[in-house]
Design a protein around this motif. Structure first.
Motif, PDB file in Angstrom:
ATOM      1  N   GLN A   1      85.874  51.031  49.100  1.00 49.43           N
ATOM      2  CA  GLN A   1      85.617  51.087  50.536  1.00 49.43           C
ATOM      3  C   GLN A   1      85.576  52.554  50.976  1.00 49.43           C
ATOM      4  OE1 GLN A   1      88.171  48.265  52.645  1.00 49.43           O
ATOM      5  NE2 GLN A   1      88.511  47.208  50.699  1.00 49.43           N
ATOM      6  N   GLU A   2      85.591  52.735  52.289  1.00 46.74           N
ATOM      7  CA  GLU A   2      85.454  54.089  52.846  1.00 46.74           C
ATOM      8  C   GLU A   2      86.773  54.866  52.857  1.00 46.74           C
ATOM      9  OE1 GLU A   2      82.751  55.998  54.680  1.00 46.74           O
ATOM     10  OE2 GLU A   2      81.949  54.842  52.983  1.00 46.74           O
ATOM     11  N   TYR A   3      87.899  54.122  52.854  1.00 49.56           N
ATOM     12  CA  TYR A   3      89.190  54.789  53.102  1.00 49.56           C
ATOM     13  C   TYR A   3      89.621  55.679  51.934  1.00 49.56           C
ATOM     14  CZ  TYR A   3      91.616  51.317  50.153  1.00 49.56           C
ATOM     15  OH  TYR A   3      92.038  50.547  49.099  1.00 49.56           O
TER      16      TYR A   3
ATOM     17  N   ALA B   1      90.023  52.491  47.198  1.00 46.06           N
ATOM     18  CA  ALA B   1      89.874  53.777  47.883  1.00 46.06           C
ATOM     19  C   ALA B   1      88.660  54.549  47.377  1.00 46.06           C
ATOM     20  CB  ALA B   1      91.134  54.621  47.685  1.00 46.06           C
ATOM     21  N   ALA B   2      88.051  55.315  48.283  1.00 45.36           N
ATOM     22  CA  ALA B   2      86.949  56.195  47.877  1.00 45.36           C
ATOM     23  C   ALA B   2      87.488  57.341  47.019  1.00 45.36           C
ATOM     24  CB  ALA B   2      86.247  56.744  49.116  1.00 45.36           C
TER      25      ALA B   2
ATOM     26  N   THR C   1      89.101  55.174  40.637  1.00 48.07           N
ATOM     27  CA  THR C   1      89.116  56.008  41.846  1.00 48.07           C
ATOM     28  C   THR C   1      89.391  57.466  41.492  1.00 48.07           C
ATOM     29  OG1 THR C   1      89.842  54.159  43.207  1.00 48.07           O
ATOM     30  CG2 THR C   1      90.287  56.370  44.059  1.00 48.07           C
ATOM     31  N   PRO C   2      88.453  58.357  41.804  1.00 48.60           N
ATOM     32  CA  PRO C   2      88.655  59.773  41.493  1.00 48.60           C
ATOM     33  C   PRO C   2      89.729  60.392  42.383  1.00 48.60           C
ATOM     34  CG  PRO C   2      86.618  59.479  42.726  1.00 48.60           C
ATOM     35  CD  PRO C   2      87.152  58.104  42.476  1.00 48.60           C
ATOM     36  N   VAL C   3      90.209  61.560  41.984  1.00 49.44           N
ATOM     37  CA  VAL C   3      91.322  62.207  42.690  1.00 49.44           C
ATOM     38  C   VAL C   3      90.895  63.592  43.162  1.00 49.44           C
ATOM     39  CG1 VAL C   3      93.726  62.948  42.546  1.00 49.44           C
ATOM     40  CG2 VAL C   3      92.931  60.987  41.189  1.00 49.44           C
TER      41      VAL C   3
ATOM     42  N   MET D   1      81.543  63.956  47.998  1.00 43.41           N
ATOM     43  CA  MET D   1      81.077  64.122  46.609  1.00 43.41           C
ATOM     44  C   MET D   1      81.601  63.024  45.685  1.00 43.41           C
ATOM     45  SD  MET D   1      79.592  67.283  46.544  1.00 43.41           S
ATOM     46  CE  MET D   1      79.918  68.073  44.953  1.00 43.41           C
ATOM     47  N   CYS D   2      82.725  62.438  46.049  1.00 41.27           N
ATOM     48  CA  CYS D   2      83.356  61.458  45.155  1.00 41.27           C
ATOM     49  C   CYS D   2      82.448  60.260  44.896  1.00 41.27           C
ATOM     50  CB  CYS D   2      84.693  60.995  45.727  1.00 41.27           C
ATOM     51  SG  CYS D   2      85.967  62.269  45.563  1.00 41.27           S
TER      52      CYS D   2
END
Lengths: 332, 332
Positions: A164-166, A236-237, A261-263, A296-297
């Motif tokens: 999602q966007e969050y 999470a995005a 999910t990237p960090v 960018m994620c």
């Protein structure tokens, strides 16, 4: 396996050293290795358990931690001759025995609780092999045989290809962990933020976090269990990890990547070891750039993020890393 | 000699375990025995000193006692093979090493700081020899090789054959030591009382002691040095020691007798071992009888009181007692 005895191994809730000790013990048993775990009577293992105390000193009050520690450690050391390797997961206290025991000892340095204990590690540099949990956490005054990253139970995490966007923040609510910076990044990036974690610094929470919680743009969920953790991290995005200290390892960073999910992290401590900039997340030094990196994620391959994390931070990988250490020592 | 490392050996002021350790070390050296004292760098000995820490953890702040303890003990144990006997004066912590070290270990049980530590002594019952500081202080769950009374430096005390009328109370101001009972005894016996000692329980002092201090019948001198101690003890008709706990030893009782002054004590703990009723003092259970016994003290032979004390509680006697213990162990 000389485990910690604050909590059960594995712990019922909190107990990071006990958790890693349990993961490794069970990982080794799965590989067919004969492991005896010295821990509390409340512990569970597929290997052999020798309970040196019925309850951990943090599990049950009215016990003297120092007494339990001495009895625990001396019992392991008295039995050391029956084993090929003693793996010390319990800080500096067993080191004093390392010169008196003929069984080789491996010591995982989970962290230096204070600068006072470094001289103890120095003193026993030649009589035990130290393992660091990240290259960043190494101390120049001590020799290490290897770095072995802490392992995460990958079965607790699901790869989520449609986030999602969050944005998410996972960790203790404490200035060094950067919840306030995470809020600033989310505001700047115009994204909702979900915060999860134990409040460790209540004043910080009241002053820097609470005023921003509106249950819409910024939500705080408290401490969450494994299922909710998997769902929130995976949805999470990006995970925001804007730390202001040299974190020796970042469990939530590894866990987030397990879900794809990237960090986005501040470039300190073990972060450049955990995150491949532009592949599994981004490293930066400030809130402004972090906010720009959020967009960018979406370009990162979440399947690849998860795969890299599973390759590098699984219990299996940790187990292999320690088996390599044991073999190096036994081959000497 | 594995000494305590809270304070220097001997201590500059307070430090009872360090004081006994110093007396014994110097006593052994005088007997021609080759003694190495492991203690703080601030310690002094006519034997060899190996300093495992520059300063004791109670002497200098900003140190981690646990770290210093582990380094201290493990250093002694690492060198144990160079010695015929290791004498442990430092509580239960060294016991865990006793099964790993081939040098026989003697442990003086200076007291059980809490019931939690008794199981540690039990565990190592077979791998170290315990010495009690009085028969009264023995615990049924533990085996002892001998009782060796703490030694007093007799050169600090003068035999006084012509005492005055006053009575003395020497000790911490704390309910269990009985300053209030001493005041009641003195009032009943119509004798002046001199009180000396550190105030440990301030509320007790304010409520039970201070209201009686009139600087005439009841005087309080605070903590006194060796010269004043010798003068006040020696000048007293009797020392009052109306304790309400099982005192393992009574240093002031031994010291008083060194000057020839008999002791009227409540019959608990080590008192019947220290005092010969009707020869070096009197044992009783209550204030009334104690007050009646005051007059009887004049009939006792003060020269004999002093002689008996010097025979039984001198540093030389303690040293002989420990040499006997060492020989018993080495002859086994």
């Amino acid at each position: 396996m000389l485990g910690p005895i604050a909590w059960a191994t594995p712990p019922a809730a909190y107990g990071p050293w006990e958790q890693v000790t349990s993961h490794l013990t069970e990982g080794l048993v799965k590989k067919g290795i004969d492991v005896t775990l010295f821990a509390t009577g409340t512990s569970k293992t597929a290997g052999k358990l020798i309970a040196t105390t019925a309850f951990g000193y943090a599990e049950k009050s009215g016990q003297d931690p120092k007494v339990l520690e001495y009895l625990h450690i001396s019992q392991v050391m008295g039995a050391a001759h029956k084993f090929d390797i003693v793996h010390n997961q319990f800080d500096f206290m067993p080191l004093g025995y390392s010169q008196l025991v003929h069984t080789p000892m491996v010591t995982t340095v989970h962290g230096f609780s204070s600068d006072h204990i470094v001289p103890v590690y120095q003193r026993y540099n030649d009589s035990t092999d130290y393992v660091s949990i990240s290259d960043a956490d190494r101390d120049d005054r001590i020799d290490y045989i290897a770095t072995v990253y802490n392992g995460v139970d990958t079965s607790q995490f699901t790869i989520n290809y449609k986030p999602q966007e969050y944005l998410a923040y996972f960790g203790r609510i404490h200035p060094e962990k950067g919840a306030a910076e995470a809020i600033a990044i989310a505001h700047r990036a115009k994204r909702p933020l979900i915060i999860a974690g134990l409040i460790q610094d209540h004043e910080y929470y009241r002053e820097k976090v609470l005023p921003h919680i509106d249950d819409e743009q910024v939500r705080y969920l408290g401490n969450v269990g494994p299922d909710e953790r998997d769902r929130i991290l995976g949805g999470a995005a990006a995970l925001l990890h804007p730390i202001s200290f040299d974190e020796p390892f970042g469990l939530s960073v590894a866990e987030s990547m397990m879900t794809g999910t990237p960090v986005i992290a501040f470039n300190r401590g073990a972060m450049p070891e955990l995150i491949e900039h532009g592949r599994t997340g981004y490293l930066t030094d400030n809130v402004e750039e972090a906010a720009e990196l959020v967009a960018m994620c979406g370009q990162l391959d979440r399947g690849e993020v998860a795969q890299v994390a599973r390759d590098r931070f699984s219990v299996e990988r940790m187990t292999e890393g320690y088996i390599e250490v044991y073999n190096t020592i036994l081959d000497r």
